[in-house]
Design a protein around this motif. Structure first.
Motif, PDB file in Angstrom:
ATOM      1  N   ILE A  53      17.023 -24.615 109.731  1.00  0.00           N
ATOM      2  CA  ILE A  53      18.121 -24.348 110.660  1.00  0.00           C
ATOM      3  C   ILE A  53      19.370 -25.026 110.105  1.00  0.00           C
ATOM      4  O   ILE A  53      19.338 -26.197 109.732  1.00  0.00           O
TER       5      ILE A  53
ATOM      6  N   ALA B  88      23.002 -25.855 111.386  1.00  0.00           N
ATOM      7  CA  ALA B  88      23.865 -25.904 112.564  1.00  0.00           C
ATOM      8  C   ALA B  88      25.271 -26.311 112.150  1.00  0.00           C
ATOM      9  O   ALA B  88      25.485 -27.393 111.605  1.00  0.00           O
TER      10      ALA B  88
ATOM     11  N   THR C  38      24.413 -29.515 118.261  1.00  0.00           N
ATOM     12  CA  THR C  38      23.969 -29.718 116.884  1.00  0.00           C
ATOM     13  C   THR C  38      23.142 -30.991 116.758  1.00  0.00           C
ATOM     14  O   THR C  38      22.093 -30.994 116.103  1.00  0.00           O
TER      15      THR C  38
ATOM     16  N   LEU D  81      19.744 -30.259 117.927  1.00  0.00           N
ATOM     17  CA  LEU D  81      18.987 -29.467 116.953  1.00  0.00           C
ATOM     18  C   LEU D  81      18.502 -30.335 115.791  1.00  0.00           C
ATOM     19  O   LEU D  81      17.394 -30.152 115.296  1.00  0.00           O
TER      20      LEU D  81
ATOM     21  N   ALA E 162      14.661 -30.307 116.007  1.00  0.00           N
ATOM     22  CA  ALA E 162      14.149 -29.290 115.087  1.00  0.00           C
ATOM     23  C   ALA E 162      14.411 -29.596 113.612  1.00  0.00           C
ATOM     24  O   ALA E 162      14.107 -28.773 112.759  1.00  0.00           O
TER      25      ALA E 162
ATOM     26  N   ALA F  94      17.251 -29.791 112.044  1.00  0.00           N
ATOM     27  CA  ALA F  94      18.315 -28.944 111.489  1.00  0.00           C
ATOM     28  C   ALA F  94      19.189 -29.726 110.516  1.00  0.00           C
ATOM     29  O   ALA F  94      19.329 -30.945 110.621  1.00  0.00           O
TER      30      ALA F  94
ATOM     31  N   GLU G 111      22.979 -30.308 109.486  1.00  0.00           N
ATOM     32  CA  GLU G 111      24.233 -30.132 110.219  1.00  0.00           C
ATOM     33  C   GLU G 111      25.441 -30.149 109.299  1.00  0.00           C
ATOM     34  O   GLU G 111      25.402 -30.724 108.216  1.00  0.00           O
TER      35      GLU G 111
END
Length: 67
Positions: free
Chosen positions: A8, A10, A23, A26, A30, A32, A34
């Protein structure tokens, strides 16, 4: 997405406090990656070249960005 091995990315703008909050969540939940770009919520409109270069880089396609 981690469960399925899907990364991911973000992206949020410097003037988008809600985007920053989402963000961070996330990233925490998860895993992510960024990126903060100059701009508001639709930072792709404020920093289109940076947005495109970073998305292509994230996808492993940076060499296609005209380098």
């Amino acid at each position: 997405f981690q469960k399925y091995g899907k990364p991911i990315f973000a992206i949020y703008g410097t003037k988008d406090s809600m985007g920053k909050t989402v963000t961070k969540r996330l990233v925490d939940v998860a895993g992510a990656q960024e990126l903060e770009l100059e701009g508001s919520h639709p930072c792709y409109l404020d920093s289109p070249d940076d947005f495109i270069d970073n998305v292509l880089g994230f996808m492993g396609l940076k060499e296609m960005a005209g380098e």
